[in-house]
Design a protein around this motif. Sequence first.
Motif, PDB file in Angstrom:
ATOM      1  N   ASP A  56       0.843  -1.202   0.000  1.00 14.33           N
ATOM      2  CA  ASP A  56       0.000   0.000   0.000  1.00 14.33           C
ATOM      3  C   ASP A  56       0.879   1.252   0.000  1.00 14.33           C
ATOM      4  N   ALA A  57       0.248   2.412   0.091  1.00  9.04           N
ATOM      5  CA  ALA A  57       0.967   3.695   0.025  1.00  9.04           C
ATOM      6  C   ALA A  57       1.987   3.849   1.150  1.00  9.04           C
ATOM      7  N   GLU A  58       1.771   3.186   2.271  1.00  5.31           N
ATOM      8  CA  GLU A  58       2.704   3.254   3.403  1.00  5.31           C
ATOM      9  C   GLU A  58       3.771   2.151   3.339  1.00  5.31           C
ATOM     10  N   GLY A  59       3.739   1.345   2.280  1.00  8.84           N
ATOM     11  CA  GLY A  59       4.737   0.283   2.140  1.00  8.84           C
ATOM     12  C   GLY A  59       4.395  -1.004   2.873  1.00  8.84           C
ATOM     13  N   ARG A  60       3.156  -1.138   3.305  1.00  6.90           N
ATOM     14  CA  ARG A  60       2.729  -2.350   4.016  1.00  6.90           C
ATOM     15  C   ARG A  60       2.115  -3.347   3.042  1.00  6.90           C
ATOM     16  N   THR A  61       2.333  -4.604   3.329  1.00  2.13           N
ATOM     17  CA  THR A  61       1.741  -5.663   2.526  1.00  2.13           C
ATOM     18  C   THR A  61       0.421  -6.061   3.174  1.00  2.13           C
ATOM     19  N   GLU A  62      -0.631  -5.961   2.412  1.00  2.45           N
ATOM     20  CA  GLU A  62      -1.958  -6.308   2.921  1.00  2.45           C
ATOM     21  C   GLU A  62      -2.019  -7.804   3.245  1.00  2.45           C
ATOM     22  N   PRO A  63      -2.829  -8.187   4.231  1.00  2.00           N
ATOM     23  CA  PRO A  63      -2.952  -9.608   4.580  1.00  2.00           C
ATOM     24  C   PRO A  63      -3.357 -10.483   3.385  1.00  2.00           C
ATOM     25  N   ALA A  64      -4.252 -10.002   2.537  1.00  2.00           N
ATOM     26  CA  ALA A  64      -4.676 -10.794   1.376  1.00  2.00           C
ATOM     27  C   ALA A  64      -3.511 -11.012   0.414  1.00  2.00           C
ATOM     28  N   THR A  65      -2.659 -10.021   0.273  1.00  2.00           N
ATOM     29  CA  THR A  65      -1.492 -10.155  -0.608  1.00  2.00           C
ATOM     30  C   THR A  65      -0.516 -11.165  -0.024  1.00  2.00           C
ATOM     31  N   ARG A  66      -0.273 -11.093   1.276  1.00  2.00           N
ATOM     32  CA  ARG A  66       0.611 -12.081   1.930  1.00  2.00           C
ATOM     33  C   ARG A  66       0.070 -13.492   1.727  1.00  2.00           C
ATOM     34  N   THR A  67      -1.235 -13.644   1.883  1.00  2.00           N
ATOM     35  CA  THR A  67      -1.861 -14.953   1.692  1.00  2.00           C
ATOM     36  C   THR A  67      -1.686 -15.436   0.256  1.00  2.00           C
TER      37      THR A  67
END
Length: 141
Positions: A35-46
Amino acid sequence: MKVGLLRAVGAATAVYGVAVAVVPDLLARPSGLVDAEGRTEPATRTSLRPLAWRDAVSGLAMALAPEGQALRTAAYVRMAADFGDAVLLGATLPGRDRKLKAAAVSVGWGALSVAGLLAGRQRRGSGVMRSVEAGPLRVRR
């Protein structure tokens, strides 16, 4: 076939696959899947974890398969995954630079497997021509 190269590609792929399965950000960040803050969303990790396990298992197969047809088959599976990644990631990742980098990295890994399979092949013909080249043709009368 250059067994050492294939085993090295397999081992490196297996280690990378396990690392991404544990820390999906290793693939998500350089791929622009954050995302814009550089975090990986849980769905993306999955979504990335099965891809990572595929790499881990196919790499492990290359590293451990008996020399011969089993190793050749493991390399073909790995090549299909790498070249498939090149096409799919190259077409779908956000941003032209990321697409190009992902495609180049994937093609590079696939090319290493191709090189490992082709190394050491004789440049002479195959089949009938090889038997003709091996010695004189004798005709009985």
